[in-house]
Design an enzyme around this catalytic site. Structure first.
Site, PDB file in Angstrom:
ATOM      1  N   HIS A 133       0.764  -1.104   0.091  1.00  0.00           N
ATOM      2  CA  HIS A 133      -0.064   0.062  -0.038  1.00  0.00           C
ATOM      3  C   HIS A 133       0.683   1.109  -0.023  1.00  0.00           C
ATOM      4  O   HIS A 133       1.764   1.508  -0.822  1.00  0.00           O
ATOM      5  CB  HIS A 133      -0.747  -0.180   1.383  1.00  0.00           C
ATOM      6  CG  HIS A 133      -1.906   1.023   1.309  1.00  0.00           C
ATOM      7  ND1 HIS A 133      -2.529   1.860   0.348  1.00  0.00           N
ATOM      8  CD2 HIS A 133      -2.819   1.311   2.446  1.00  0.00           C
ATOM      9  CE1 HIS A 133      -3.470   2.795   0.666  1.00  0.00           C
ATOM     10  NE2 HIS A 133      -3.646   2.184   2.034  1.00  0.00           N
ATOM     11  N   HIS A 149      -2.348  -2.388  -9.667  1.00  0.00           N
ATOM     12  CA  HIS A 149      -3.504  -1.628  -8.487  1.00  0.00           C
ATOM     13  C   HIS A 149      -4.717  -2.489  -8.508  1.00  0.00           C
ATOM     14  O   HIS A 149      -5.064  -3.004  -9.569  1.00  0.00           O
ATOM     15  CB  HIS A 149      -3.809  -0.171  -9.190  1.00  0.00           C
ATOM     16  CG  HIS A 149      -4.143   0.727  -8.039  1.00  0.00           C
ATOM     17  ND1 HIS A 149      -5.518   0.722  -7.970  1.00  0.00           N
ATOM     18  CD2 HIS A 149      -3.701   1.500  -7.410  1.00  0.00           C
ATOM     19  CE1 HIS A 149      -5.758   1.657  -6.807  1.00  0.00           C
ATOM     20  NE2 HIS A 149      -4.748   2.202  -6.638  1.00  0.00           N
ATOM     21  N   ASP A 184       3.050   5.520  -6.895  1.00  0.00           N
ATOM     22  CA  ASP A 184       4.228   4.884  -6.023  1.00  0.00           C
ATOM     23  C   ASP A 184       5.605   5.070  -6.850  1.00  0.00           C
ATOM     24  O   ASP A 184       6.541   5.276  -6.619  1.00  0.00           O
ATOM     25  CB  ASP A 184       4.031   4.040  -5.288  1.00  0.00           C
ATOM     26  CG  ASP A 184       3.094   4.280  -4.209  1.00  0.00           C
ATOM     27  OD1 ASP A 184       1.936   3.412  -4.141  1.00  0.00           O
ATOM     28  OD2 ASP A 184       3.239   5.130  -3.217  1.00  0.00           O
TER      29      ASP A 184
HETATM   30  C1  SDX Z   1      -1.312   2.188  -3.187  1.00  0.00           C
HETATM   31  O1  SDX Z   1      -6.145   0.720  -3.138  1.00  0.00           O
HETATM   32  C2  SDX Z   1      -5.720   2.038  -3.418  1.00  0.00           C
HETATM   33  O2  SDX Z   1      -6.275   2.975  -3.987  1.00  0.00           O
HETATM   34  C3  SDX Z   1      -4.144   2.311  -2.868  1.00  0.00           C
HETATM   35  C4  SDX Z   1      -3.469   3.574  -3.329  1.00  0.00           C
HETATM   36  C5  SDX Z   1      -3.905   4.681  -2.509  1.00  0.00           C
HETATM   37  O3  SDX Z   1      -3.975   5.841  -3.001  1.00  0.00           O
HETATM   38  O4  SDX Z   1      -4.602   4.416  -1.424  1.00  0.00           O
HETATM   39  O5  SDX Z   1      -3.549   3.749  -4.813  1.00  0.00           O
HETATM   40  C6  SDX Z   1      -1.907   3.537  -2.888  1.00  0.00           C
HETATM   41  O6  SDX Z   1      -1.434   1.365  -2.319  1.00  0.00           O
HETATM   42  C7  SDX Z   1      -0.844   1.923  -4.767  1.00  0.00           C
HETATM   43  C8  SDX Z   1      -0.416   0.371  -5.102  1.00  0.00           C
HETATM   44  C9  SDX Z   1       1.045   0.380  -4.319  1.00  0.00           C
HETATM   45  N1  SDX Z   1       1.580  -1.048  -4.056  1.00  0.00           N
HETATM   46  C10 SDX Z   1       2.681  -1.628  -5.005  1.00  0.00           C
HETATM   47  O7  SDX Z   1       2.938  -0.971  -5.873  1.00  0.00           O
HETATM   48  C11 SDX Z   1       2.919  -2.810  -4.576  1.00  0.00           C
HETATM   49  C12 SDX Z   1       2.934  -3.793  -5.823  1.00  0.00           C
HETATM   50  N2  SDX Z   1       1.684  -4.172  -6.567  1.00  0.00           N
HETATM   51  C13 SDX Z   1       1.201  -5.517  -6.016  1.00  0.00           C
HETATM   52  O8  SDX Z   1       1.739  -5.787  -4.600  1.00  0.00           O
HETATM   53  C14 SDX Z   1      -0.461  -5.570  -6.379  1.00  0.00           C
HETATM   54  O9  SDX Z   1      -0.441  -4.956  -7.581  1.00  0.00           O
HETATM   55  C15 SDX Z   1      -1.408  -4.553  -5.298  1.00  0.00           C
HETATM   56  C16 SDX Z   1      -1.385  -5.129  -4.018  1.00  0.00           C
HETATM   57  C17 SDX Z   1      -1.144  -3.310  -5.774  1.00  0.00           C
HETATM   58  C18 SDX Z   1      -2.787  -5.055  -6.060  1.00  0.00           C
HETATM   59  O10 SDX Z   1      -2.900  -6.247  -5.833  1.00  0.00           O
HETATM   60  P1  SDX Z   1      -4.360  -7.163  -6.283  1.00  0.00           P
HETATM   61  O11 SDX Z   1      -5.183  -6.042  -6.697  1.00  0.00           O
HETATM   62  O12 SDX Z   1      -4.533  -8.097  -5.155  1.00  0.00           O
HETATM   63  O13 SDX Z   1      -3.805  -7.976  -7.360  1.00  0.00           O
HETATM   64  P2  SDX Z   1      -3.288  -9.478  -7.367  1.00  0.00           P
HETATM   65  O14 SDX Z   1      -2.189  -9.711  -6.342  1.00  0.00           O
HETATM   66  O15 SDX Z   1      -4.679 -10.463  -7.305  1.00  0.00           O
HETATM   67  O16 SDX Z   1      -2.794  -9.340  -8.908  1.00  0.00           O
HETATM   68  C19 SDX Z   1      -3.176 -10.060 -10.053  1.00  0.00           C
HETATM   69  C20 SDX Z   1      -2.077 -10.580 -10.845  1.00  0.00           C
HETATM   70  C21 SDX Z   1      -1.453 -11.874  -9.968  1.00  0.00           C
HETATM   71  O17 SDX Z   1      -0.843 -12.699 -11.073  1.00  0.00           O
HETATM   72  P3  SDX Z   1      -1.960 -14.070 -11.254  1.00  0.00           P
HETATM   73  O18 SDX Z   1      -1.964 -14.857 -10.064  1.00  0.00           O
HETATM   74  O19 SDX Z   1      -2.970 -13.623 -11.970  1.00  0.00           O
HETATM   75  O20 SDX Z   1      -0.853 -14.975 -12.259  1.00  0.00           O
HETATM   76  O21 SDX Z   1      -1.016  -9.755 -11.075  1.00  0.00           O
HETATM   77  C22 SDX Z   1       0.305 -10.230 -10.532  1.00  0.00           C
HETATM   78  C23 SDX Z   1      -0.175 -11.251  -9.428  1.00  0.00           C
HETATM   79  O22 SDX Z   1       0.937 -11.980  -9.294  1.00  0.00           O
HETATM   80  N3  SDX Z   1       0.635  -9.051  -9.893  1.00  0.00           N
HETATM   81  C24 SDX Z   1       2.141  -8.523  -9.981  1.00  0.00           C
HETATM   82  C25 SDX Z   1       2.317  -7.376  -9.581  1.00  0.00           C
HETATM   83  N4  SDX Z   1       0.817  -6.865  -9.029  1.00  0.00           N
HETATM   84  C26 SDX Z   1      -0.053  -8.075  -9.248  1.00  0.00           C
HETATM   85  N5  SDX Z   1       2.987  -9.270 -10.628  1.00  0.00           N
HETATM   86  C27 SDX Z   1       4.265  -8.468 -10.627  1.00  0.00           C
HETATM   87  N6  SDX Z   1       4.433  -7.487 -10.033  1.00  0.00           N
HETATM   88  C28 SDX Z   1       3.477  -6.773  -9.381  1.00  0.00           C
HETATM   89  N7  SDX Z   1       3.619  -5.416  -8.881  1.00  0.00           N
END
Ligand code: SDX
Length: 426
Positions: free
Chosen positions: A263, A304, A362
């Protein structure tokens, strides 16, 4: 004419109303299910609306973000953080008189009680500033607990003004304590962002000397972070606040949730990742790690829960980033080169395209903050500072209407009833 959906379980049909949104997705009102003894199941709340709200609208497919109906791009280009805070809190842009009175109120609340400043002495100089901020905000509850009536609208607004006013001072104190330097008092002659930068990077007893470009970039970063509907930390503030707890304690709960690298901690994690990659020649290696299901590594700053398109804040951030780097004369900043190559590869790679993984806010905020000399460990504190108006507005919105304590149910998969066995019988 209210739309309805029907659900039939064990031959019994239940009708559920569909509630219409003014923008975006309508919702199925499932509150009637409990009377039928049925729960819905949605871990992580991917398809669950936890409340109704008038504050912020996001369209993740179209890459749209609006605060009280105003597009984020217009606010970032034309407004400032305190005006946006007023907009979030009150629902309308302020008149000149309203703006002047709001700014005066914020300036009137930005000092921290001398005795309270001792809270930082409990921390070693190496303590992460987010741990200090969480403790300090929770500690504010001790100063205002008795006098704050959460059912009184004016008390709630005073709480909002106090928190928006004091978070820059507390953030700067956490930074100065971490460096073993004397605190610098707030300066009423400075703007909100200038004052924060001066309290962080100024020298006690010397006149402020803040770069207008950097102050403008910082204020824009605050605007971009000000709210984001029901994200994890805002939902935490609402969940904690629904118990009628002290508002400072509810906000402290939001600070804790924001700290996570999935996050708000992602901006710090982006810089750590870019430093680990180190050079453009290693980008492919890390992209492959991110795609490898057996490797827990994720590309920080990508993906996201809601945006399945470019995060509109990332676009604004990217422009700000280039302006700051140009002013700093570090356009060839190696980390920016690594970031740009990472973004290019990810945008062309089917793994990221299929999963609609785009750079989020971010991804560029970290590089911009580094370019203005902010230490990495302060990045999430700055996110906290920016998000404060959003958190306290959601808390106030919830308390302004009838609400219930948040208490989700569960799908139980544990043991059925069984009788205790004495030790000798096992
Ligand atoms: C913020 O919610 C908000 O509004 C948050 C925010 C705010 O202003 O409050 O916008 C701020 O928190 C932005 C996000 C910051 N986080 C990151 O940058 C960390 C990296 N991102 C991931 O951890 C992830 O994308 C999340 C946590 C942001 C979202 O996770 P989800 O929605 O639960 O998505 P998911 O894990 O179900 O991913 C779907 C697929 C998966 O692969 P499969 O199982 O379908 O094969 O996408 C892959 C995930 O493994 N994936 C990634 C990835 N993010 C998702 N693979 C590699 N790198 C990534 N960053």
């Amino acid at each position: 004419m209210t739309q309805k959906v029907t659900i039939t379980i064990d031959g019994k049909t239940t009708e559920l109303p569909v509630l219409a949104a003014t923008e975006g997705k309508n919702v199925v009102d499932v509150r009637g299910l409990i009377a039928e003894g049925i729960f819905t199941y949605d871990p992580g709340f991917l398809s669950t609306a936890s409340c109704d709200s008038k504050i912020t609208y996001i369209d993740g497919d179209a890459g749209i973000l609006m605060y009280r109906g105003y597009p984020i791009e217009q606010l970032a280009d034309n407004s400032n953080h305190l005006e946006v805070a007023y907009l979030l809190l009150n629902g309308e842009l302020p008149t000149p008189t309203e703006y002047e009175s709001f700014v005066a109120s914020i300036k009137g609340h930005q000092d921290i009680d001398q005795n309270f400043q001792g809270i930082f002495n409990g921390f070693t100089q190496g303590a992460h500033p987010m741990s200090m901020i969480g403790a300090a905000i929770s500690g504010l509850a001790s100063l205002y607990h008795e006098e704050t009536d959460i059912d009184n609208a004016q008390d709630r607004m005073t709480t909002a003004h106090r928190l928006i006013a004091k978070i820059p001072t507390l953030a700067a104190m956490a930074y100065k304590h971490g460096r073993g330097e004397a605190f610098i008092a707030p300066d009423d002659s400075l703007s909100y962002a200038e004052n924060f930068l001066n309290m962080c990077f100024g020298t006690a007893g010397e006149a402020p000397n803040v770069s207008p470009t950097i102050a403008a970039a910082m204020d824009k970063i605050f605007i971009l972070h000000a709210d984001h509907e029901q994200n994890a930390s805002t939902s935490t503030v609402r969940m904690a606040g629904s118990t009628d707890c002290n508002p400072y304690a509810a906000i402290a709960a939001g600070v804790s949730a924001l700290w996570g690298p999935s996050h708000g901690g992602a901006n710090e994690a982006v810089l750590d990742m870019l430093n680990e990659i180190g050079d453009e020649s290693r980008v492919e290696e890390f992209v492959n790690k991110a795609k490898d299901k057996n490797d827990p590594f994720k590309l920080m700053g990508f993906g996201h829960r809601v945006y399945k398109n470019f995060d509109p804040r990332a676009t604004v951030m990217q422009d700000s980033c280039h302006a700051v780097l140009a002013e700093q004369g570090v356009e060839d900043e190696p980390l920016l080169k690594v970031a740009q190559k990472l973004e290019k590869i990810a945008r062309e790679d089917s793994y990221f395209i299929e999963r609609k993984l785009y750079p989020n806010i971010d991804f560029y905020s970290g590089i911009t903050l580094k370019a203005v000399g902010i230490p990495t460990e302060l990045f999430t504190v700055i996110f906290t500072l920016g998000r404060m108006p959003g958190w306290i507005t959601h808390w106030n919105e919830m308390l302004s209407e009838p609400y219930k304590i948040a208490r989700p149910r569960q799908l139980y998969l544990g043991e059925s009833k069984r009788d205790f066995k004495n030790l000798a019988e096992r």
